[in-house]
Design an enzyme around this catalytic site. Structure first.
Site, PDB file in Angstrom:
ATOM      1  N   CYS A 131      -0.562   4.169   2.563  1.00 54.60           N
ATOM      2  CA  CYS A 131      -0.535   4.016   3.947  1.00 54.60           C
ATOM      3  C   CYS A 131      -0.173   2.575   4.342  1.00 54.60           C
ATOM      4  O   CYS A 131       0.985   2.135   4.199  1.00 54.60           O
ATOM      5  CB  CYS A 131      -1.967   4.526   4.405  1.00 54.60           C
ATOM      6  SG  CYS A 131      -3.390   3.749   3.758  1.00 54.60           S
ATOM      7  N   SER A 132      -1.181   1.863   4.760  1.00 59.44           N
ATOM      8  CA  SER A 132      -1.016   0.286   5.109  1.00 59.44           C
ATOM      9  C   SER A 132      -2.058  -0.496   4.977  1.00 59.44           C
ATOM     10  O   SER A 132      -2.223  -1.309   5.926  1.00 59.44           O
ATOM     11  CB  SER A 132      -0.630   0.572   6.672  1.00 59.44           C
ATOM     12  OG  SER A 132      -1.554   0.893   7.478  1.00 59.44           O
ATOM     13  N   CYS A 133      -2.985  -0.398   3.798  1.00 58.23           N
ATOM     14  CA  CYS A 133      -4.167  -1.154   3.743  1.00 58.23           C
ATOM     15  C   CYS A 133      -3.634  -2.705   3.553  1.00 58.23           C
ATOM     16  O   CYS A 133      -2.848  -2.915   2.799  1.00 58.23           O
ATOM     17  CB  CYS A 133      -4.787  -0.609   2.435  1.00 58.23           C
ATOM     18  SG  CYS A 133      -5.564   1.095   2.751  1.00 58.23           S
TER      19      CYS A 133
ATOM     20  N   CYS B  42       1.110  -1.170  -0.022  1.00 58.46           N
ATOM     21  CA  CYS B  42      -0.033   0.085   0.033  1.00 58.46           C
ATOM     22  C   CYS B  42       1.073   1.326   0.071  1.00 58.46           C
ATOM     23  O   CYS B  42       1.551   1.590   0.907  1.00 58.46           O
ATOM     24  CB  CYS B  42      -0.994  -0.090   1.186  1.00 58.46           C
ATOM     25  SG  CYS B  42      -2.086   1.474   1.238  1.00 58.46           S
TER      26      CYS B  42
END
Length: 202
Positions: free
Chosen positions: A107-109, A104
């Site tokens: 961000c951190s999906c 991602c």
């Protein structure tokens, strides 16, 4: 708003998280206890073990594999797996000539129902930037050496679409049950930074 006293220690991440939770509750954006319930569910229900179950079923059931590749969200629900951040999950299949890895970049999906919450390294800027620019080199540094002829495909997970990797079934595992196969599947393999080696099945 007054500035903090220069000798006052900075709030810990835990205290900041509690303050944010309280502010959301005060404004009516979430119910009291909702954040704690989600955190509990994340630990108890959202897990790479779910992804491992899905992969093992795909390895032993060709019809399920086709459904998984066509609509991963619906296929996971067949096994009773769904939840937050899993409304649009997409399986990308590794083959003898193609290796997939997810990231991602914003961000951190991740696909929470299948991968659980993302590991720290997945959220770190070096991984997010380098896997796009130099995937082969980064994967090698993480312990995954891929042949030069292998095509590496990087999938950018987002808030709308959550990718995960369907790894190749290791050779020599024909005698293993579905449950035994699931125990071979790791979170790193579901992300694509590791392969499931033949030695893992011995």
């Amino acid at each position: 708003m007054s500035a903090p006293h220069p000798n006052q220690p900075a709030a810990t991440p835990e205290r900041r998280a509690f303050a944010l939770r309280d502010a959301l509750v005060d404004r009516g954006l979430i119910e009291a206890g909702e954040a704690e319930a989600l955190a509990h569910r994340a630990l108890e229900e959202l897990s790479p073990d779910n992804g491992a179950r899905v992969v093992a079923r795909a390895w032993v059931d060709p019809d399920f594999r086709e459904r998984l590749l066509s609509n991963a969200t619906a296929a996971a629900k067949e096994l009773g797996i769904d939840g937050p951040e899993g409304r649009q999950m997409v399986a990308v299949e590794n083959t003898a000539t193609t290796h997939n890895v997810i990231v991602c970049t914003q961000c951190s999906c991740t696909a929470w129902p299948l991968l659980g919450l993302p590991p720290d390294w997945y959220k770190a800027p070096p991984y997010r930037a380098r896997v796009v620019r130099e995937a082969r080199t980064l994967l090698a540094e993480m312990g995954l050496q891929l042949p030069d002829a292998t095509d590496i495909r990087v999938w950018d997970t987002s808030g709308e679409t959550r990718y995960f990797v369907l790894p190749m079934r290791p050779e020599g595992t024909e005698h293993l049950t579905e449950e035994q196969l699931a125990r071979l599947v790791t979170r790193d393999a579901l992300i694509g930074v590791a392969r499931i080696q033949h030695s893992s099945a011995l």
